[in-house]
Each structure stands twice: as structure tokens, then as C-alpha cells.
Design an enzyme around this catalytic site. Structure first.
Site, PDB file in Angstrom:
ATOM      1  N   ARG A  16       0.708  -1.157   0.050  1.00 45.33           N
ATOM      2  CA  ARG A  16       0.050  -0.186   0.089  1.00 45.33           C
ATOM      3  C   ARG A  16       0.787   1.320   0.074  1.00 45.33           C
ATOM      4  NH1 ARG A  16      -0.897   1.143   5.096  1.00 45.33           N
ATOM      5  NH2 ARG A  16       0.258   3.342   4.472  1.00 45.33           N
ATOM      6  N   GLY A  17       0.325   2.257  -0.580  1.00 48.33           N
ATOM      7  CA  GLY A  17       1.073   3.666  -0.231  1.00 48.33           C
ATOM      8  C   GLY A  17       2.271   3.845  -0.933  1.00 48.33           C
ATOM      9  N   SER A  18       3.153   4.118  -0.195  1.00 49.13           N
ATOM     10  CA  SER A  18       4.402   4.869  -0.920  1.00 49.13           C
ATOM     11  C   SER A  18       5.223   4.039  -1.632  1.00 49.13           C
ATOM     12  CB  SER A  18       5.558   5.075   0.368  1.00 49.13           C
ATOM     13  OG  SER A  18       6.613   5.344  -0.008  1.00 49.13           O
ATOM     14  N   SER A  19       5.869   4.946  -2.552  1.00 49.57           N
ATOM     15  CA  SER A  19       6.588   4.170  -3.707  1.00 49.57           C
ATOM     16  C   SER A  19       8.094   3.710  -2.962  1.00 49.57           C
ATOM     17  CB  SER A  19       7.366   5.336  -4.494  1.00 49.57           C
ATOM     18  OG  SER A  19       6.194   5.867  -5.177  1.00 49.57           O
ATOM     19  N   THR A  20       8.221   3.999  -1.584  1.00 50.17           N
ATOM     20  CA  THR A  20       9.401   3.657  -1.220  1.00 50.17           C
ATOM     21  C   THR A  20       9.466   2.284  -0.424  1.00 50.17           C
ATOM     22  OG1 THR A  20       9.718   6.016  -0.678  1.00 50.17           O
ATOM     23  CG2 THR A  20      11.359   4.802   0.465  1.00 50.17           C
TER      24      THR A  20
END
Lengths: 430, 148
Positions: B62-66
Site C-alpha cells: 500500500r501507499g508509498s513508492s519507497t
């Protein structure tokens, strides 16, 4: 589902250019980048790669030894980007880190990683809001962007086309200028899937800045991996409000594209937004749902306050202007720190406009290149943080071990002056 | 009781360990401490659990590219899960394992399961993963036999 990863391989068509890169004919850097792109294409089971015109590189974020090693390996192998490639935030404020609690060895490594990406030819924009720079993409352009808030903004608000690129893949796309023909690059995957109907959400709520991060947080939670579509918007939101909406949705969920019917470029009508399909799911959004989401964004109760953080995503010039109107003639409380995150170019513009002077008189500071989620700049003594960003509210408790209070910009300023949390909650009370 | 399922290996490899399962997606950035292997997303049901060395089963990231970078760091630091199981194809986790192979010649298996197979998994099951993506699941009942 196809059970065989290897059988997919035979179906991937590679152009002469792709094969040249893969064979190492353009050097070992492009070869490694293409090897990674091709493996991802095989995993996705796609038939071909497509060209991209630009990239935004989230890999610039220093996370430790491995991300630095990856960047320096690409440099050592002679890799260069072959499309205009902006850089996301880094792991350190290159020239300002020493004013904060950043350990020197962290700063040194993060700076090495910054240099590595510049050596590959990337543009040192150092911002999570590249759509606020001169390098913002155009409608319909195929691009490869990293950074979740930037991805959702490019797709939804600008109508450019990017899949959700993870760190490390964005730079491979920039080096090869090729990506798997998959996901949000393709028209058929851009249809709205989850229909959110605003039910009796009054216009005065829709005009309020907090509505956008709150709706975004809710949207991310209910949409999962699907593209949400919102109907029932009665006002024309500003860019900064849309920025807050997307950043929230990409934090609480995996949203890479949303449509606001009548507002965003691919959604003049609901039918357009759905590409003629029926929605897979329909959800009513009431004031009760929004209230609950608003409450969930705060983890601290009470009045205690140590720090106000603004600029998540990075502050725009328009946001500086709004802030300056609110702080004019005031001074923050001595026990509360006041931090604005932005990038170098925006800080220069704010300086030119006289906004930085006002912020200084108020007692606030600007940090550039990075933000407290990306660099260990905050003292461990900071316990309670107030912010107007749902993204920051979402991540701060886990990443920084802080308690957060979510409030509007005006509440953040007032609280900084008073030295304790003060919020106008009338909008959210029945 | 034990049963066998066939997954699609996105990144193939062998692993064995206890299943740590949630039906809620997880962003590793802000959700996984690469120094300790603790799940630190305080809004996630697995908050406070340690996933290092376990078979982590999540529907998707989920969420962040990191997320990818954090998983890569945890692989380098020895705090990564032993394998990750998802529903469908999750490129964020797979990429970390692919880059780890490029950098330090190490991978963790990343496997894609059908929704039905994913739903049969239980926290605390023991899973044994083979190179071909075959997963042998031993349920708790067998690990701790019930006295007759």
C-alpha cells in the site's frame, strides 16, 4: 491466473533497441536497467514495452546502505538517464542539515546518494511535488513517476499517464526510456471502479481546506487498489486542495488515479469517468463518514504541542501566500517549533515575494530538499506534532513515534501562537 | 493437518517459516522498521509484530513508492521476511528481491496466490516453499497435536 512465470517470457516482444540494451551493446549500466525492466515486464505478463517521455525519481531518497549501493553501482556502470528526469526529495537538506538533529554520517551518505543521481543526469528539483515545477507533464503524456502523491496527481489532475512506480524501478525506466505496457499507462485501466457519492455534504464543508485531506483519507481506505470516482462535488477545488486529496488517498490506500466528476480532465461526466462500465462498488459518503475519518487522523488528545509541520507534500507559492496572511503581525510561542517543508526553487520564489521574511519574524523555518519523514532531523524530545496534512498524520505515528493532531492551516497557526492545540471544530461537530 | 498449494513464483526460491498474515495491505515505508523487522504502521493490525524470518502474507502493498527500498534495506540487514505471499501480482515487493539479486546475489521468494488459497492461510501456520512455487502448509493442529 497463469501459474507459470516462465511461459509469460515467450510472449514479451522486445524491439531492436530493447535487445541492444539487454545485450549490453550500450554499456553495462543500461544493460542492468533493462534487465530489471524486462524481469518486471515478465512478472506482469505484458506483451511489450512502451516509450516514456519523462521520469520522476523517488529512488533519490536515502534509506540506508542498499539504496546508496544501488545508485553508485549504476553510476559506476556508466548509466545516464535518457529522458528529462526530476528528482524527488533526498535523505537530507544538503546545506541546512547541521541545524537539526541529523547524524553526520547519515548526512554524508545521503549527500553521496544525491550526487549519484545528479551524475546520472537527473534534474536536482528535490521535491515530492514535481507538478509544481516547470517540468510538470502534459495531458496524455506517457511518463514514469515515483512518489505516491506525485503519481496520483499526474494521473488524476493533469491526465498524464504513469503506472505506480516503486523506487529503484523509476530510475531504470529513466535510463532505458522504456516501461512495461501495463497498468495506468493503458486507457482500459483508467476507468473509475469505486463510485463514491457525496450525500448531503454541504457546500461550506466542500469549501473548507480540511475537507480534501479528510475525503482523500477516506477514499484511500475504501478503494484499496481500485480507481475511485467521486460525484457530488459542488465547488471547483484549487490545486493545493487536490494535492492534499491525492496525497491522503495514496497514503491510506494504493490509489494511483481518481476522478472527480465535472472537475478532473478524464471525467467531464460520470460515464466518461467509468469508460462506459458499471461501477464495481458504490459507496455513499455522508458527514458521519467524514467526521469519523477526521477523528481518525489525530492520535493525540489534549492540548500539548511541540511542533507544527506544514508542506507535506511540499509547500507551493500559493500556500506560502496563504500562510503569510495568517501569521502577519503574530509571533509563535517559544515552546513550539514551526516548520515548513518545500524545495529550493519554491523557497527562492517565496524569498523574492517577501514571504520568508514574514515567516522569520513569526519564528518559523523552512527546510528544503527533504522532509521530516525522509531525514532524521527531529529531536526525540518532540512528542506531539500538529499538521494540516493527512499524509503526514498517517505516517508520523509509526515513522517518528510521534502523536499527531490534524487541523486546518488556520488552526495550526493559532496553536503555534498559543503554544497549545487550538482547533475550530465547528465544521465537524453536529 | 497439512495441505499443498501451487503459487505463481514472481521471484522463485525456497523458504520455510511461520505464517504472519493480514488481510490489510502494508506500506513498508512508514510500516516496516528495516533495522529490526518490526511492523510499525500503528494503524495496521500487525503493528508491533516482528516479520523478520517469517512468511509474510499480505493482499498487496500500500501507499508509498519507497516500500521497495525499505524491503531492500531489510534484506541487506537480515531483517526481511523469509518470503512474501500476496494475492495477484505485486511489483513493489518483487522488485526489491530482483534488485537484491543484482546487488548482492540474494533473493527472498515473492509468490502470488489465488484469492481462495490466500484465504485458507491462518496466522501461525507453518509454510514450506519450494523453488517451483509449491507451498506446503502445516496448520497449528499438527504443530501442536491435540491429545485424544
Amino acid at each position: 491466473m497463469d501459474q507459470s512465470a516462465t511461459s509469460k517470457k515467450d510472449h514479451l516482444y522486445l524491439s531492436d533497441y530493447d535487445r541492444e540494451l539487454l545485450a549490453g551493446e550500450r554499456g553495462p549500466g543500461p544493460q542492468m536497467a533493462m534487465r530489471i525492466i524486462v524481469r518486471m515486464a515478465e512478472i506482469l505478463g505484458v506483451e511489450r514495452l512502451i516509450d516514456i517521455e519523462a521520469a520522476h525519481i523517488d529512488s533519490s531518497l536515502y534509506m540506508g546502505a542498499a539504496t546508496l549501493e544501488f545508485a553508485e553501482k549504476l553510476v559506476d556502470l556508466g548509466a545516464k538517464v535518457s529522458v528529462p528526469s526530476t528528482l524527488n526529495v533526498s535523505g537530507v537538506d544538503e546545506y541546512g542539515w547541521m541545524h537539526w538533529s541529523v547524524p553526520p554520517d547519515w548526512a554524508e551518505n545521503a549527500k553521496r546518494q544525491m550526487r549519484a543521481y545528479q551524475e546520472m543526469g537527473c534534474i536536482p528539483t528535490w521535491t515530492c511535488a514535481p507538478y509544481q515545477t516547470e517540468f510538470k507533464p502534459k495531458f496524455g503524456q506517457q511518463i514514469a513517476w515515483g512518489e505516491s502523491n506525485a503519481i496520483v496527481f499526474a494521473n488524476s489532475i493533469i491526465g498524464a499517464r504513469t503506472e505506480r512506480y516503486p523506487d529503484l524501478l523509476d530510475i531504470c525506466a529513466a535510463i532505458t526510456a522504456r516501461v512495461p505496457a501495463a497498468g495506468l499507462h493503458l486507457q482500459e485501466n483508467r476507468a473509475g471502479q469505486v463510485l463514491l457519492r457525496l450525500k448531503e455534504v454541504p457546500e461550506r464543508v466542500q469549501r473548507h481546506e480540511s475537507f480534501y485531506p479528510v475525503l482523500g483519507y477516506l477514499m484511500g481506505k475504501v478503494s484499496g487498489e481500485k480507481n475511485p470516482v467521486v460525484v457530488g462535488m459542488e465547488v471547483e477545488p484549487e490545486w493545493d486542495q487536490l494535492k492534499a486529496l491525492g496525497a491522503a488517498a495514496a497514503s491510506s490506500g494504493t490509489v494511483g488515479l481518481f476522478h472527480l466528476v465535472g472537475i478532473t480532465p478524464e471525467a467531464p461526466t460520470l460515464e466518461d469517468a467509468l469508460l462506459g462500465n458499471e461501477p464495481e462498488q458504490e459507496i455513499d459518503v455522508t458527514m458521519d463518514n467524514l467526521r469519523e475519518a477526521w477523528r481518525e487522523l489525530s492520535t493525540a488528545d489534549g492540548r500539548e504541542l511541540d511542533l507544527v509541520v506544514l508542506g507535506c507534500p511540499h509547500f507551493s507559492l500559493a500556500e506560502f501566500e496563504r500562510l503569510v496572511l495568517l501569521i502577519d503581525g503574530k509571533e509563535k510561542h517559544k515552546d513550539v517549533e514551526f516548520l515548513v517543508n518545500s524545495n529550493r526553487a519554491m523557497r527562492a520564489l517565496a524569498d523574492e515575494a517577501g514571504y520568508l521574511r514574514s515567516l522569520e519574524v513569526f519564528g518559523g523555518v523552512v527546510t528544503v530538499d527533504t522532509c521530516p519523514l525522509a531525514t532524521p532531523m527531529l529531536s526525540p524530545d518532540i512528542d506531539v506534532v500538529m499538521t494540516n496534512s493527512a499524509k503526514f498524520s498517517y505516517y508520523a505515528p509509526g515513522m517518528l513515534n510521534e502523536r499527531v493532531v490534524f487541523g486546518a492551516l488556520e488552526d495550526c497557526v493559532l496553536s503555534a501562537v498559543e503554544g497549545r492545540v487550538v482547533r475550530d471544530e465547528s465544521l465537524w461537530r453536529t | 493437518m497439512a495441505y499443498v498449494i501451487q503459487s505463481r513464483p514472481l521471484v522463485a526460491g525456497c523458504a520455510e517459516g511461520e505464517v504472519l498474515l493480514s488481510d490489510k495491505p502494508l506500506s513498508f515505508w512508514g510500516g516496516y522498521d528495516s533495522k529490526t523487522g518490526e511492523i510499525i504502521d500503528r494503524r495496521h493490525p500487525l503493528s508491533g509484530e516482528f516479520a523478520a524470518g517469517k512468511i509474510l502474507a499480505l493482499p498487496f502493498s500500500r501507499g508509498s513508492s519507497t516500500t521497495t527500498a525499505v524491503l531492500l534495506e531489510s534484506m541487506r540487514g537480515g531483517t526481511a521476511p523469509a518470503a512474501i505471499l500476496t494475492i495477484g501480482v505485486d511489483t513493489f515487493y518483487a522488485l526489491a528481491s530482483i534488485v537484491a539479486e543484482e546487488l548482492f546475489d540474494e533473493t527472498i521468494p515473492i509468490l502470488s496466490l489465488s484469492p481462495a488459497d490466500f484465504e485458507r492461510l491462518k496466522n501461525g501456520d507453518m509454510a514450506k516453499i519450494s523453488q517451483s512455487g509449491e507451498i506446503t502448509i502445516s496448520t497449528q493442529a499438527e504443530v501442536q497435536p491435540v491429545a485424544r
